[in-house]
Design a protein around this motif. Structure first.
Motif, PDB file in Angstrom:
ATOM      1  N   THR A  73    -120.347  75.769  47.010  1.00  0.00           N
ATOM      2  CA  THR A  73    -119.538  74.790  46.292  1.00  0.00           C
ATOM      3  C   THR A  73    -120.247  74.418  45.001  1.00  0.00           C
ATOM      4  O   THR A  73    -121.437  74.141  44.996  1.00  0.00           O
ATOM      5  CB  THR A  73    -119.324  73.524  47.155  1.00  0.00           C
ATOM      6  OG1 THR A  73    -118.746  73.931  48.391  1.00  0.00           O
ATOM      7  CG2 THR A  73    -118.396  72.550  46.469  1.00  0.00           C
ATOM      8  N   VAL A  74    -119.494  74.439  43.910  1.00  0.00           N
ATOM      9  CA  VAL A  74    -120.033  74.164  42.579  1.00  0.00           C
ATOM     10  C   VAL A  74    -119.253  73.005  41.982  1.00  0.00           C
ATOM     11  O   VAL A  74    -118.040  72.910  42.137  1.00  0.00           O
ATOM     12  CB  VAL A  74    -119.907  75.408  41.668  1.00  0.00           C
ATOM     13  CG1 VAL A  74    -120.498  75.156  40.306  1.00  0.00           C
ATOM     14  CG2 VAL A  74    -120.564  76.617  42.312  1.00  0.00           C
ATOM     15  N   ARG A  75    -119.961  72.127  41.270  1.00  0.00           N
ATOM     16  CA  ARG A  75    -119.321  70.975  40.637  1.00  0.00           C
ATOM     17  C   ARG A  75    -118.943  71.331  39.197  1.00  0.00           C
ATOM     18  O   ARG A  75    -119.753  71.861  38.443  1.00  0.00           O
ATOM     19  CB  ARG A  75    -120.268  69.785  40.648  1.00  0.00           C
ATOM     20  CG  ARG A  75    -119.632  68.519  40.127  1.00  0.00           C
ATOM     21  CD  ARG A  75    -120.551  67.356  40.290  1.00  0.00           C
ATOM     22  NE  ARG A  75    -121.636  67.490  39.331  1.00  0.00           N
ATOM     23  CZ  ARG A  75    -122.515  66.546  39.066  1.00  0.00           C
ATOM     24  NH1 ARG A  75    -122.447  65.401  39.700  1.00  0.00           N
ATOM     25  NH2 ARG A  75    -123.460  66.731  38.184  1.00  0.00           N
ATOM     26  N   PHE A  76    -117.705  71.039  38.818  1.00  0.00           N
ATOM     27  CA  PHE A  76    -117.197  71.283  37.469  1.00  0.00           C
ATOM     28  C   PHE A  76    -116.607  70.004  36.913  1.00  0.00           C
ATOM     29  O   PHE A  76    -116.085  69.174  37.660  1.00  0.00           O
ATOM     30  CB  PHE A  76    -116.068  72.336  37.482  1.00  0.00           C
ATOM     31  CG  PHE A  76    -116.531  73.750  37.580  1.00  0.00           C
ATOM     32  CD1 PHE A  76    -116.803  74.481  36.446  1.00  0.00           C
ATOM     33  CD2 PHE A  76    -116.695  74.361  38.806  1.00  0.00           C
ATOM     34  CE1 PHE A  76    -117.216  75.788  36.537  1.00  0.00           C
ATOM     35  CE2 PHE A  76    -117.113  75.664  38.911  1.00  0.00           C
ATOM     36  CZ  PHE A  76    -117.380  76.388  37.770  1.00  0.00           C
ATOM     37  N   ASP A  77    -116.646  69.871  35.608  1.00  0.00           N
ATOM     38  CA  ASP A  77    -115.893  68.825  34.928  1.00  0.00           C
ATOM     39  C   ASP A  77    -114.416  69.192  35.072  1.00  0.00           C
ATOM     40  O   ASP A  77    -114.050  70.361  34.941  1.00  0.00           O
ATOM     41  CB  ASP A  77    -116.294  68.776  33.452  1.00  0.00           C
ATOM     42  CG  ASP A  77    -115.737  67.571  32.737  1.00  0.00           C
ATOM     43  OD1 ASP A  77    -114.498  67.389  32.761  1.00  0.00           O
ATOM     44  OD2 ASP A  77    -116.519  66.814  32.154  1.00  0.00           O
ATOM     45  N   ARG A  78    -113.573  68.214  35.345  1.00  0.00           N
ATOM     46  CA  ARG A  78    -112.145  68.513  35.544  1.00  0.00           C
ATOM     47  C   ARG A  78    -111.519  69.161  34.318  1.00  0.00           C
ATOM     48  O   ARG A  78    -110.575  69.940  34.436  1.00  0.00           O
ATOM     49  CB  ARG A  78    -111.377  67.231  35.883  1.00  0.00           C
ATOM     50  CG  ARG A  78    -111.575  66.801  37.330  1.00  0.00           C
ATOM     51  CD  ARG A  78    -110.822  65.546  37.630  1.00  0.00           C
ATOM     52  NE  ARG A  78    -109.420  65.846  37.885  1.00  0.00           N
ATOM     53  CZ  ARG A  78    -108.690  65.226  38.784  1.00  0.00           C
ATOM     54  NH1 ARG A  78    -109.199  64.261  39.507  1.00  0.00           N
ATOM     55  NH2 ARG A  78    -107.430  65.541  38.965  1.00  0.00           N
ATOM     56  N   ARG A  79    -112.054  68.859  33.145  1.00  0.00           N
ATOM     57  CA  ARG A  79    -111.501  69.458  31.926  1.00  0.00           C
ATOM     58  C   ARG A  79    -111.770  70.952  31.835  1.00  0.00           C
ATOM     59  O   ARG A  79    -111.137  71.652  31.062  1.00  0.00           O
ATOM     60  CB  ARG A  79    -112.071  68.760  30.692  1.00  0.00           C
ATOM     61  CG  ARG A  79    -111.648  67.301  30.591  1.00  0.00           C
ATOM     62  CD  ARG A  79    -112.368  66.611  29.470  1.00  0.00           C
ATOM     63  NE  ARG A  79    -113.802  66.559  29.808  1.00  0.00           N
ATOM     64  CZ  ARG A  79    -114.721  65.974  29.060  1.00  0.00           C
ATOM     65  NH1 ARG A  79    -114.375  65.410  27.935  1.00  0.00           N
ATOM     66  NH2 ARG A  79    -115.983  65.962  29.429  1.00  0.00           N
ATOM     67  N   ALA A  80    -112.713  71.471  32.644  1.00  0.00           N
ATOM     68  CA  ALA A  80    -113.043  72.896  32.624  1.00  0.00           C
ATOM     69  C   ALA A  80    -112.068  73.721  33.455  1.00  0.00           C
ATOM     70  O   ALA A  80    -112.085  74.943  33.389  1.00  0.00           O
ATOM     71  CB  ALA A  80    -114.465  73.123  33.121  1.00  0.00           C
ATOM     72  N   ILE A  81    -111.212  73.081  34.225  1.00  0.00           N
ATOM     73  CA  ILE A  81    -110.233  73.813  35.014  1.00  0.00           C
ATOM     74  C   ILE A  81    -109.050  74.132  34.118  1.00  0.00           C
ATOM     75  O   ILE A  81    -108.363  73.248  33.622  1.00  0.00           O
ATOM     76  CB  ILE A  81    -109.808  73.009  36.258  1.00  0.00           C
ATOM     77  CG1 ILE A  81    -111.028  72.766  37.140  1.00  0.00           C
ATOM     78  CG2 ILE A  81    -108.718  73.753  37.018  1.00  0.00           C
ATOM     79  CD1 ILE A  81    -110.774  71.880  38.323  1.00  0.00           C
ATOM     80  N   ALA A  82    -108.840  75.428  33.902  1.00  0.00           N
ATOM     81  CA  ALA A  82    -107.839  75.857  32.932  1.00  0.00           C
ATOM     82  C   ALA A  82    -106.441  75.983  33.518  1.00  0.00           C
ATOM     83  O   ALA A  82    -105.466  75.620  32.874  1.00  0.00           O
ATOM     84  CB  ALA A  82    -108.247  77.192  32.321  1.00  0.00           C
ATOM     85  N   MET A  83    -106.336  76.520  34.757  1.00  0.00           N
ATOM     86  CA  MET A  83    -105.012  76.738  35.327  1.00  0.00           C
ATOM     87  C   MET A  83    -105.118  76.918  36.826  1.00  0.00           C
ATOM     88  O   MET A  83    -106.197  77.165  37.360  1.00  0.00           O
ATOM     89  CB  MET A  83    -104.354  77.958  34.694  1.00  0.00           C
ATOM     90  CG  MET A  83    -105.047  79.268  35.007  1.00  0.00           C
ATOM     91  SD  MET A  83    -104.325  80.674  34.184  1.00  0.00           S
ATOM     92  CE  MET A  83    -105.236  80.625  32.654  1.00  0.00           C
ATOM     93  N   LYS A  84    -103.987  76.788  37.474  1.00  0.00           N
ATOM     94  CA  LYS A  84    -103.931  77.083  38.897  1.00  0.00           C
ATOM     95  C   LYS A  84    -103.853  78.592  39.057  1.00  0.00           C
ATOM     96  O   LYS A  84    -103.291  79.285  38.210  1.00  0.00           O
ATOM     97  CB  LYS A  84    -102.729  76.400  39.542  1.00  0.00           C
ATOM     98  CG  LYS A  84    -102.870  74.895  39.553  1.00  0.00           C
ATOM     99  CD  LYS A  84    -101.762  74.234  40.319  1.00  0.00           C
ATOM    100  CE  LYS A  84    -101.972  72.723  40.287  1.00  0.00           C
ATOM    101  NZ  LYS A  84    -100.918  72.019  41.018  1.00  0.00           N
ATOM    102  N   GLN A  85    -104.407  79.105  40.144  1.00  0.00           N
ATOM    103  CA  GLN A  85    -104.493  80.544  40.323  1.00  0.00           C
ATOM    104  C   GLN A  85    -103.121  81.184  40.430  1.00  0.00           C
ATOM    105  O   GLN A  85    -102.929  82.304  39.989  1.00  0.00           O
ATOM    106  CB  GLN A  85    -105.322  80.875  41.552  1.00  0.00           C
ATOM    107  CG  GLN A  85    -105.768  82.314  41.601  1.00  0.00           C
ATOM    108  CD  GLN A  85    -106.815  82.548  42.655  1.00  0.00           C
ATOM    109  OE1 GLN A  85    -107.379  81.619  43.200  1.00  0.00           O
ATOM    110  NE2 GLN A  85    -107.072  83.787  42.938  1.00  0.00           N
ATOM    111  N   ALA A  86    -102.136  80.500  40.959  1.00  0.00           N
ATOM    112  CA  ALA A  86    -100.785  81.043  41.010  1.00  0.00           C
ATOM    113  C   ALA A  86    -100.266  81.292  39.608  1.00  0.00           C
ATOM    114  O   ALA A  86     -99.568  82.266  39.356  1.00  0.00           O
ATOM    115  CB  ALA A  86     -99.854  80.093  41.757  1.00  0.00           C
TER     116      ALA A  86
END
Length: 128
Positions: A73-86
Motif C-alpha cells: 500500500t502506497v500513500r498518494f496525494d489525492r490530486r495525483a489520481i488522474a482517472m478511474k481504471q474503467a
C-alpha cells in the motif's frame, strides 16, 4: 486618424480577452478535478498521473492509500489520481483497451510469461 485609435484598442483588448479565457478554462478544469476527487470511493480501481495502477484502500481529505500489489500500500496525494481504471480501459492506446479489442503483440501470443517469482526487480536472469 480614426483607424489608429481602433488598432490601439484592438492591441489592448486582445491580451485582456486572452487572460479572461485562460482564467475561465482554468477554473473549469479545477472544478472538474474537485468533482472527480470527491467522487472517489474505497475500492475504486484508479490510475495515478504517473501511470501507477492501484485500488483505493483508504481516503481522507488530502490523501489516498492505494494498494498497487497484494500487500503493498502506497500513500498518494489525492490530486495525483488522474482517472478511474474503467475510464483508462476505454482510452485508445492503453494496455487495458488493447486487451479488450483483442490486439496482440508481434508474436500473436496472448499470454505473456511472468518473471520468476523469487527474482528481485532489476536482477538479471538467464544471462540477460
Amino acid at each position: 486618424m480614426n483607424n489608429t485609435g481602433a488598432f490601439s484598442l484592438l492591441i489592448f483588448a486582445l491580451p485582456l480577452l486572452l487572460l479572461g479565457w485562460l482564467f475561465f478554462t482554468q477554473n473549469k478544469r479545477m472544478k472538474q478535478m474537485r468533482e472527480f476527487s470527491s467522487s472517489l470511493n474505497v475500492g475504486d480501481h484508479v490510475v495515478t498521473s504517473s501511470g501507477v495502477y492501484g485500488t483505493v484502500k483508504h481516503l481522507d481529505e488530502s490523501t489516498a492509500w492505494l494498494e498497487i500489489a497484494e500487500g503493498t500500500t502506497v500513500r498518494f496525494d489525492r490530486r495525483a489520481i488522474a482517472m478511474k481504471q474503467a475510464d483508462a480501459a476505454t482510452m485508445p492506446g492503453t494496455p487495458a483497451a488493447q486487451g479488450a479489442t483483442g490486439t496482440t503483440g508481434s508474436t500473436g501470443n496472448d499470454s505473456v510469461p511472468d518473471d520468476a517469482a523469487d527474482a528481485a526487480p532489476g536482477s538479471h536472469q538467464n544471462g540477460q
